[in-house]
Write an enzyme that holds these catalytic residues in place. Structure first.
Site, PDB file in Angstrom:
ATOM      1  N   HIS A 130       0.835  -1.200   0.000  1.00 25.45           N
ATOM      2  CA  HIS A 130       0.000   0.000   0.000  1.00 25.45           C
ATOM      3  C   HIS A 130       0.880   1.263   0.000  1.00 25.45           C
ATOM      4  O   HIS A 130       0.595   2.220  -0.717  1.00 25.45           O
ATOM      5  CB  HIS A 130      -0.938  -0.032   1.195  1.00 25.45           C
ATOM      6  CG  HIS A 130      -1.791   1.182   1.284  1.00 25.45           C
ATOM      7  ND1 HIS A 130      -2.643   1.556   0.277  1.00 25.45           N
ATOM      8  CD2 HIS A 130      -1.893   2.132   2.242  1.00 25.45           C
ATOM      9  CE1 HIS A 130      -3.241   2.674   0.615  1.00 25.45           C
ATOM     10  NE2 HIS A 130      -2.803   3.046   1.793  1.00 25.45           N
ATOM     11  N   LYS A 193      -9.558  12.767  -3.108  1.00 23.49           N
ATOM     12  CA  LYS A 193     -10.594  11.949  -2.457  1.00 23.49           C
ATOM     13  C   LYS A 193     -10.647  12.253  -0.962  1.00 23.49           C
ATOM     14  O   LYS A 193      -9.628  12.544  -0.354  1.00 23.49           O
ATOM     15  CB  LYS A 193     -10.227  10.474  -2.679  1.00 23.49           C
ATOM     16  CG  LYS A 193     -11.107   9.473  -1.996  1.00 23.49           C
ATOM     17  CD  LYS A 193     -10.575   8.051  -2.181  1.00 23.49           C
ATOM     18  CE  LYS A 193      -9.663   7.616  -1.059  1.00 23.49           C
ATOM     19  NZ  LYS A 193      -9.221   6.226  -1.159  1.00 23.49           N
ATOM     20  N   ASP A 219      -4.401   1.738  -9.204  1.00 24.06           N
ATOM     21  CA  ASP A 219      -4.426   1.719  -7.738  1.00 24.06           C
ATOM     22  C   ASP A 219      -3.806   0.422  -7.250  1.00 24.06           C
ATOM     23  O   ASP A 219      -3.690  -0.546  -8.006  1.00 24.06           O
ATOM     24  CB  ASP A 219      -5.873   1.858  -7.234  1.00 24.06           C
ATOM     25  CG  ASP A 219      -5.946   2.510  -5.851  1.00 24.06           C
ATOM     26  OD1 ASP A 219      -4.888   2.753  -5.237  1.00 24.06           O
ATOM     27  OD2 ASP A 219      -7.070   2.786  -5.384  1.00 24.06           O
ATOM     28  N   THR A 224     -13.951  -2.139  -1.228  1.00 29.96           N
ATOM     29  CA  THR A 224     -15.403  -2.080  -1.446  1.00 29.96           C
ATOM     30  C   THR A 224     -15.752  -1.625  -2.863  1.00 29.96           C
ATOM     31  O   THR A 224     -16.898  -1.723  -3.283  1.00 29.96           O
ATOM     32  CB  THR A 224     -16.046  -1.065  -0.482  1.00 29.96           C
ATOM     33  OG1 THR A 224     -15.510   0.231  -0.787  1.00 29.96           O
ATOM     34  CG2 THR A 224     -15.770  -1.411   0.971  1.00 29.96           C
TER      35      THR A 224
HETATM   36  C1  R5P Z   1      -6.431   3.684  -0.534  1.00 28.73           C
HETATM   37  O1  R5P Z   1      -5.544   4.484  -0.259  1.00 28.73           O
HETATM   38  C2  R5P Z   1      -6.202   2.487  -1.417  1.00 28.73           C
HETATM   39  O2  R5P Z   1      -5.176   2.691  -2.338  1.00 28.73           O
HETATM   40  C3  R5P Z   1      -7.480   2.131  -2.148  1.00 28.73           C
HETATM   41  O3  R5P Z   1      -7.832   3.183  -3.020  1.00 28.73           O
HETATM   42  C4  R5P Z   1      -8.619   1.915  -1.206  1.00 28.73           C
HETATM   43  O4  R5P Z   1      -8.218   1.179  -0.085  1.00 28.73           O
HETATM   44  C5  R5P Z   1      -9.761   1.228  -1.907  1.00 28.73           C
HETATM   45  O5  R5P Z   1     -10.791   1.045  -0.993  1.00 28.73           O
HETATM   46  P1  R5P Z   1     -12.296   0.972  -1.468  1.00 28.73           P
HETATM   47  O6  R5P Z   1     -12.334   0.070  -2.673  1.00 28.73           O
HETATM   48  O7  R5P Z   1     -13.029   0.384  -0.295  1.00 28.73           O
HETATM   49  O8  R5P Z   1     -12.744   2.364  -1.762  1.00 28.73           O
END
Ligand code: R5P
Length: 315
Positions: A130, A193, A219, A224
């Site tokens: 991450h 975001k 990403d 979710t």
């Molecule tokens: C956040 O910093 C991660 O890189 C992902 O963008 C995030 O964890 C995605 O989470 P979700 O699909 O629940 O929005």
């Protein structure tokens, strides 16, 4: 290193471990893993691992039993006198809890790193953490692989023109910039975001121009699906043409797969096989990174460079 190489699989992603073994022209070593009736885990190596250069393949997505199983496989290998134990963790769970961002919370990524070392891991091989700084949580060698060396080839084969690469949040800018460079100096777009609460994402602003552009959203993971789908919708509203997603770890909790299928903005989503898919839809295509892990294991065993596997834009 003179000792033999052996690869064993935990139960989180056995197909991935098998693909690694096949790419190395090897068999997986025999290990028995069972649950007692109350759910407790029991592990036993069914063959000698004394003096072996051992690679234990286990992704640590939820439930935490996957992590526990990995810790137990490390402990059993240490007690059975394996010469070197490498935890091969295609998806490193709990990585998002990497700092004290509010009072009285745990830094669970650090806790997991401590547990792995305490159990007896001598090295870690993982992919698209991450945040790359997590490497600093380990006082043992960690090799960080980049899925982009596989995924960029697929994107290049699409022959897209007029491309912009979008980071769905500020934390993803470094990864997006690397993709933009590898895609021939494509434009970089950043989505601003906000997270009003856990698992809820809100797009505030789009920094950059996407009008009439083919946009690749990059990403590390989709959980979710909230971040990704909202980002795609916001880019579409700003005039983006085709929107293609590329993510490494398909965590896909709750109704993520349905959200992706239902998003009119998103044309296609590429994911890797670090986590097995429980559900699928026509937009999602899986690319295997098992060959890359196999190469990394071979190079680790032979004390060869791993960084030379990757484009210099990464890292
Ligand atoms: C956040 O910093 C991660 O890189 C992902 O963008 C995030 O964890 C995605 O989470 P979700 O699909 O629940 O929005």
């Amino acid at each position: 290193m003179n000792s033999d190489v052996k690869i064993v699989a935990g139960r989180s992603n056995p197909d991935f471990a098998l693909k690694i073994a096949r790419a190395m022209n090897r068999e997986l070593s025999q290990v028995a893993i069972r649950n007692f009736s109350d759910g407790e885990i029991w592990v036993k190596y069914e063959e000698n691992v004394r003096g072996v250069d051992l690679y234990i393949v286990q992704s640590t997505f939820a439930p935490s039993d996957n992590l526990m199983e990995l810790l137990m496989l490390i402990d059993a290998a240490k007690r059975a006198s394996a010469r070197r134990i490498t935890a091969v963790i295609p998806y490193f769970g709990y990585a998002r809890q990497d700092r004290k961002d509010q009072p009285r919370v745990a830094i669970t990524a650090k806790l997991v790193a401590n547990l792995l070392v305490e159990a007896g891991a001598n090295r870690v091989i993982t992919m698209d953490l991450h945040t790359p700084q997590l490497q600093g949580f380990f006082d043992i060698p960690l090799d960080h692989l980049y899925a982009s060396s596989v995924t960029v080839r697929t994107l290049q084969a699409l022959g897209l023109t007029n491309v912009a690469v979008a980071a769905p949040d500020v934390g993803g800018v470094k990864q997006a910039r690397a993709y933009a460079k590898m895609l021939g100096d494509a434009d970089l777009v950043v989505v601003d975001k906000r997270r009003p609460k856990h698992n809820v994402a809100e797009v505030m602003n789009i920094i950059g121009d996407v009008d009439a552009k083919n946009v690749v959203i990059v990403d590390d993971l989709i959980d979710t699906g909230s971040t990704f789908v909202q980002c795609a919708e916001a880019l579409k509203k700003q005039g983006a043409n085709h929107i293609i997603g590329v993510i490494t770890h398909p965590v896909f909790s709750g109704s993520a797969v349905q959200k992706i299928g239902a998003s009119e903005a998103l044309t296609k989503l590429y994911v890797t096989d670090t986590i097995p898919l429980r559900e699928h839809n026509h937009k999602i295509e899986v690319m295997s990174v098992a060959g890359l892990f196999a190469e990394a294991i071979n190079r680790t065993h032979d004390n060869q460079s791993i960084s030379s596997l990757f484009d210099k834009s990464q890292g």
